[in-house]
Design a protein around this motif. Structure first.
Motif, PDB file in Angstrom:
ATOM      1  N   ARG A  28       0.837  -1.206   0.000  1.00 55.01           N
ATOM      2  CA  ARG A  28       0.000   0.000   0.000  1.00 55.01           C
ATOM      3  C   ARG A  28       0.870   1.253   0.000  1.00 55.01           C
ATOM      4  NH1 ARG A  28      -5.199  -0.475  -1.120  1.00 55.01           N
ATOM      5  NH2 ARG A  28      -5.942   0.976   0.469  1.00 55.01           N
ATOM      6  N   VAL A  29       0.284   2.339  -0.466  1.00 56.48           N
ATOM      7  CA  VAL A  29       0.979   3.628  -0.437  1.00 56.48           C
ATOM      8  C   VAL A  29       0.150   4.600   0.397  1.00 56.48           C
ATOM      9  CG1 VAL A  29       1.883   5.560  -1.788  1.00 56.48           C
ATOM     10  CG2 VAL A  29       1.980   3.234  -2.722  1.00 56.48           C
ATOM     11  N   LEU A 118      13.614   0.950 -14.089  1.00 58.54           N
ATOM     12  CA  LEU A 118      12.567   1.823 -13.541  1.00 58.54           C
ATOM     13  C   LEU A 118      12.939   3.295 -13.742  1.00 58.54           C
ATOM     14  CD1 LEU A 118       9.930   1.963 -11.668  1.00 58.54           C
ATOM     15  CD2 LEU A 118      11.538   2.294  -9.795  1.00 58.54           C
ATOM     16  N   LEU A 119      14.249   3.579 -13.700  1.00 57.79           N
ATOM     17  CA  LEU A 119      14.741   4.956 -13.760  1.00 57.79           C
ATOM     18  C   LEU A 119      15.742   5.095 -14.912  1.00 57.79           C
ATOM     19  CD1 LEU A 119      15.391   5.021  -9.935  1.00 57.79           C
ATOM     20  CD2 LEU A 119      13.638   6.381 -11.062  1.00 57.79           C
ATOM     21  N   PRO A 120      15.262   4.996 -16.169  1.00 57.07           N
ATOM     22  CA  PRO A 120      16.202   4.977 -17.301  1.00 57.07           C
ATOM     23  C   PRO A 120      17.086   6.216 -17.381  1.00 57.07           C
ATOM     24  CG  PRO A 120      13.894   5.072 -18.042  1.00 57.07           C
ATOM     25  CD  PRO A 120      13.868   4.863 -16.576  1.00 57.07           C
ATOM     26  N   ARG A 121      16.558   7.326 -16.902  1.00 52.33           N
ATOM     27  CA  ARG A 121      17.336   8.577 -16.923  1.00 52.33           C
ATOM     28  C   ARG A 121      18.648   8.418 -16.145  1.00 52.33           C
ATOM     29  NH1 ARG A 121      14.594  13.433 -17.370  1.00 52.33           N
ATOM     30  NH2 ARG A 121      15.991  15.196 -17.160  1.00 52.33           N
ATOM     31  N   VAL A 170       7.111  13.641 -13.196  1.00 49.32           N
ATOM     32  CA  VAL A 170       7.986  12.500 -13.520  1.00 49.32           C
ATOM     33  C   VAL A 170       8.246  11.675 -12.263  1.00 49.32           C
ATOM     34  CG1 VAL A 170      10.287  11.831 -14.324  1.00 49.32           C
ATOM     35  CG2 VAL A 170       9.073  13.715 -15.445  1.00 49.32           C
ATOM     36  N   ILE A 171       8.522  12.357 -11.149  1.00 49.24           N
ATOM     37  CA  ILE A 171       8.762  11.641  -9.888  1.00 49.24           C
ATOM     38  C   ILE A 171       7.489  10.877  -9.485  1.00 49.24           C
ATOM     39  CG2 ILE A 171       9.281  11.921  -7.410  1.00 49.24           C
ATOM     40  CD1 ILE A 171      11.717  12.296  -9.301  1.00 49.24           C
ATOM     41  N   GLY A 172       6.339  11.493  -9.710  1.00 48.71           N
ATOM     42  CA  GLY A 172       5.071  10.815  -9.423  1.00 48.71           C
ATOM     43  C   GLY A 172       4.951   9.523 -10.223  1.00 48.71           C
ATOM     44  N   GLN A 173       5.354   9.576 -11.491  1.00 47.88           N
ATOM     45  CA  GLN A 173       5.289   8.356 -12.316  1.00 47.88           C
ATOM     46  C   GLN A 173       6.242   7.286 -11.785  1.00 47.88           C
ATOM     47  OE1 GLN A 173       6.102   9.956 -16.219  1.00 47.88           O
ATOM     48  NE2 GLN A 173       4.257  11.223 -16.115  1.00 47.88           N
ATOM     49  N   VAL A 174       7.403   7.731 -11.300  1.00 47.08           N
ATOM     50  CA  VAL A 174       8.364   6.776 -10.724  1.00 47.08           C
ATOM     51  C   VAL A 174       7.747   6.096  -9.497  1.00 47.08           C
ATOM     52  CG1 VAL A 174      10.563   6.589  -9.494  1.00 47.08           C
ATOM     53  CG2 VAL A 174      10.420   7.952 -11.594  1.00 47.08           C
ATOM     54  N   VAL A 175       7.092   6.894  -8.652  1.00 48.77           N
ATOM     55  CA  VAL A 175       6.492   6.321  -7.434  1.00 48.77           C
ATOM     56  C   VAL A 175       5.373   5.349  -7.826  1.00 48.77           C
ATOM     57  CG1 VAL A 175       5.301   6.829  -5.264  1.00 48.77           C
ATOM     58  CG2 VAL A 175       7.114   8.342  -6.062  1.00 48.77           C
ATOM     59  N   VAL A 176       4.587   5.719  -8.829  1.00 49.74           N
ATOM     60  CA  VAL A 176       3.541   4.802  -9.303  1.00 49.74           C
ATOM     61  C   VAL A 176       4.176   3.505  -9.834  1.00 49.74           C
ATOM     62  CG1 VAL A 176       1.770   4.496 -11.091  1.00 49.74           C
ATOM     63  CG2 VAL A 176       1.835   6.600  -9.742  1.00 49.74           C
ATOM     64  N   GLY A 177       5.323   3.638 -10.497  1.00 53.17           N
ATOM     65  CA  GLY A 177       6.053   2.457 -10.989  1.00 53.17           C
ATOM     66  C   GLY A 177       6.530   1.578  -9.844  1.00 53.17           C
ATOM     67  N   MET A 178       7.006   2.214  -8.764  1.00 54.35           N
ATOM     68  CA  MET A 178       7.445   1.444  -7.576  1.00 54.35           C
ATOM     69  C   MET A 178       6.260   0.690  -6.982  1.00 54.35           C
ATOM     70  SD  MET A 178       9.675   4.483  -5.888  1.00 54.35           S
ATOM     71  CE  MET A 178      10.188   3.769  -4.355  1.00 54.35           C
ATOM     72  N   LYS A 179       5.138   1.378  -6.913  1.00 52.34           N
ATOM     73  CA  LYS A 179       3.932   0.767  -6.348  1.00 52.34           C
ATOM     74  C   LYS A 179       3.502  -0.444  -7.194  1.00 52.34           C
ATOM     75  CE  LYS A 179      -0.844   2.027  -5.654  1.00 52.34           C
ATOM     76  NZ  LYS A 179      -1.813   3.116  -5.767  1.00 52.34           N
ATOM     77  N   ALA A 180       3.599  -0.292  -8.504  1.00 50.77           N
ATOM     78  CA  ALA A 180       3.236  -1.402  -9.402  1.00 50.77           C
ATOM     79  C   ALA A 180       4.138  -2.609  -9.181  1.00 50.77           C
ATOM     80  CB  ALA A 180       3.299  -0.929 -10.853  1.00 50.77           C
ATOM     81  N   GLU A 181       5.351  -2.349  -8.699  1.00 52.21           N
ATOM     82  CA  GLU A 181       6.295  -3.447  -8.401  1.00 52.21           C
ATOM     83  C   GLU A 181       6.078  -3.994  -6.996  1.00 52.21           C
ATOM     84  OE1 GLU A 181       8.651  -4.665 -10.450  1.00 52.21           O
ATOM     85  OE2 GLU A 181       8.323  -3.266 -12.100  1.00 52.21           O
ATOM     86  N   GLY A 182       5.071  -3.475  -6.299  1.00 48.87           N
ATOM     87  CA  GLY A 182       4.722  -4.027  -4.985  1.00 48.87           C
ATOM     88  C   GLY A 182       5.427  -3.384  -3.807  1.00 48.87           C
ATOM     89  N   PHE A 196      -2.059  12.783  -4.281  1.00 49.63           N
ATOM     90  CA  PHE A 196      -3.265  12.159  -4.827  1.00 49.63           C
ATOM     91  C   PHE A 196      -2.916  11.188  -5.961  1.00 49.63           C
ATOM     92  CE2 PHE A 196      -6.014  16.099  -3.613  1.00 49.63           C
ATOM     93  CZ  PHE A 196      -5.965  15.692  -2.284  1.00 49.63           C
ATOM     94  N   ALA A 197      -1.860  11.512  -6.706  1.00 55.05           N
ATOM     95  CA  ALA A 197      -1.488  10.661  -7.853  1.00 55.05           C
ATOM     96  C   ALA A 197      -0.905   9.319  -7.415  1.00 55.05           C
ATOM     97  CB  ALA A 197      -0.484  11.407  -8.742  1.00 55.05           C
ATOM     98  N   VAL A 198      -0.306   9.274  -6.225  1.00 51.73           N
ATOM     99  CA  VAL A 198       0.418   8.054  -5.844  1.00 51.73           C
ATOM    100  C   VAL A 198      -0.224   7.263  -4.694  1.00 51.73           C
ATOM    101  CG1 VAL A 198       2.609   9.046  -6.630  1.00 51.73           C
ATOM    102  CG2 VAL A 198       2.030   9.175  -4.194  1.00 51.73           C
ATOM    103  N   ALA A 199      -0.985   7.964  -3.822  1.00 53.60           N
ATOM    104  CA  ALA A 199      -1.385   7.325  -2.557  1.00 53.60           C
ATOM    105  C   ALA A 199      -2.717   6.585  -2.654  1.00 53.60           C
ATOM    106  CB  ALA A 199      -1.465   8.377  -1.456  1.00 53.60           C
ATOM    107  N   ASP A 200      -2.783   5.419  -2.000  1.00 55.38           N
ATOM    108  CA  ASP A 200      -4.063   4.716  -1.841  1.00 55.38           C
ATOM    109  C   ASP A 200      -4.886   5.384  -0.757  1.00 55.38           C
ATOM    110  OD1 ASP A 200      -3.389   2.450  -3.566  1.00 55.38           O
ATOM    111  OD2 ASP A 200      -1.920   1.978  -1.994  1.00 55.38           O
ATOM    112  N   GLU A 201      -4.163   5.842   0.268  1.00 53.61           N
ATOM    113  CA  GLU A 201      -4.826   6.446   1.421  1.00 53.61           C
ATOM    114  C   GLU A 201      -4.075   7.695   1.840  1.00 53.61           C
ATOM    115  OE1 GLU A 201      -6.051   3.478   4.621  1.00 53.61           O
ATOM    116  OE2 GLU A 201      -4.590   2.432   3.385  1.00 53.61           O
ATOM    117  N   ILE A 202      -4.801   8.558   2.535  1.00 53.09           N
ATOM    118  CA  ILE A 202      -4.221   9.814   3.017  1.00 53.09           C
ATOM    119  C   ILE A 202      -4.338   9.853   4.540  1.00 53.09           C
ATOM    120  CG2 ILE A 202      -4.525  12.339   3.048  1.00 53.09           C
ATOM    121  CD1 ILE A 202      -3.561  11.392   0.321  1.00 53.09           C
TER     122      ILE A 202
END
Ligand code: ATP
Length: 233
Positions: A28-29, A118-121, A170-182, A196-202
Motif C-alpha cells: 500500500r501507499v 525503472l529509472l532509465p534517466r 515525472v517523480i510521481g510516475q516513478v512512485v507509481v512504478g514502484m507501487k506497481a512493483e509491490g 493524490f497521484a500516488v497514494a491509496d490512502e491519506i
C-alpha cells in the motif's frame, strides 16, 4: 505490516510527536499530509531511528523496532528517501548505486539492472557525479539508493521538494512504478497533486498526531476536509 502505536518523540526542549497511531499494509501507499512544522519529518525520522522515540512502539512485520539505531532499522528492511535527497556530490551515480547495493540486505528483486529499468534517466548518467545531476535526477538517485537495499518499506520525505511541476510529475510516475512493483511506501508530501497521484490512502498530521485518515478518493471528494486540516482550497 507497519504498526505504530502511541509514538512520541521530539527534541531537547519540545515533544513533537504526541502519540501517533499508524498502520500500513504490504503493497500500500500512504500519503502523509500536514501543514509546515506539524511533525511529518520528525515522524519519518523517528520511524527510521534517527530521532529517538520517548514512548510508544514501532513494529515492522511483527518485529519491534522501537528505539533501534538507524542501521538496525535499515537492516530490518526500512529505507529512507530523505528530504533534500542527501546525495554525495563528488560520487558518481554508479558509486552511489554500488554502495547502496553493498549495504543492502543482499537478497530481493532489486538490483542495479532493475533499478535502471525503472529509472532509465539514471542509466544515462551513470558516470556523472551526483553534483552534476538536476534536482529531479538527484531525487531519482535517492530513490534508487533506497530500492537497492531491497526494503520492505520505503519512507519518502517530500520527494517534490524544490522541483519544477513537470519534474514532480515525472517523480510521481516513478512512485507509481514502484507501487506497481509491490513496494510499500509512506510518502510525506506538501504537494497534494503528487500525493493524490500516488497514494491509496491519506493521513493528515496535526500537532504531532494523525487526526484524519481515509482513502484518497474519499479525501478528494470532500474539499472542506483539506481546507479545514491543511488550509488549502
Ligand atoms: N533538529 C531539531 N531540533 C529541534 N527542533 C526541531 C528539529 N527538527 C524539527 N524541529 C521542530 O519540530 C517541529 C516539527 O518539525 P518537522 O520538521 O517534523 O515538521 P514538518 O511537518 O516536517 O515540517 P515541514 O513541512 O516544514 O518540513 C517544528 O516545530 C520544528 O521546528
Amino acid at each position: 505490516m507497519l504498526e505504530v502505536r502511541g509514538l512520541e518523540s521530539g527534541y531537547k526542549h519540545s515533544t513533537v510527536l504526541q502519540g501517533v497511531d499508524l498502520d500500513l499494509s504490504d503493497g500500500r501507499v500512504l500519503g502523509v499530509l500536514g501543514r509546515n512544522g506539524v511533525g511529518k519529518t520528525t515522524l519519518v525520522n523517528t520511524l527510521m531511528g534517527l530521532v529517538r522515540a520517548s514512548a510508544g512502539t514501532v513494529r515492522l512485520g511483527g518485529v519491534d523496532l522501537t528505539g533501534r539505531r538507524p542501521d538496525v532499522v535499515a537492516r530490518a528492511g526500512v529505507a529512507l528517501v530523505p528530504q533534500g535527497r542527501r546525495v554525495w556530490a563528488p560520487l558518481t551515480v554508479t558509486e552511489h548505486l554500488d554502495l547502496a547495493a553493498r549495504r543492502g540486505r543482499g537478497r530481493g528483486p532489486w538490483d542495479t539492472r532493475r533499478v535502471v529499468e525503472l529509472l532509465p534517466r539514471l542509466g544515462e548518467r551513470l558516470r556523472h557525479s551526483a553534483g552534476q545531476l538536476s534536482g529531479g535526477e538527484q531525487q531519482m538517485l535517492a530513490i534508487a539508493r533506497a530500492l537497492l537495499t531491497n526494503p520492505r518499506l520505503v519512507l519518502m520525505d517530500e520527494p517534490s521538494d524544490g522541483l519544477a511541476p513537470a519534474v514532480v510529475d515525472v517523480i510521481g510516475q516513478v512512485v507509481v512504478g514502484m507501487k506497481a512493483e509491490g513496494v510499500t511506501l509512506l510518502v510525506v508530501e506538501q504537494d497534494l497533486h503528487l500525493a493524490f497521484a500516488v497514494a491509496d490512502e491519506i493521513a493528515v498530521v496535526q500537532k504531532g498526531r494523525i487526526v484524519h485518515r481515509c482513502s484518497t478518493p474519499e479525501f478528494r471528494s470532500d474539499s472542506s476536509v483539506a481546507h479545514r486540516l491543511l488550509g488549502v482550497a
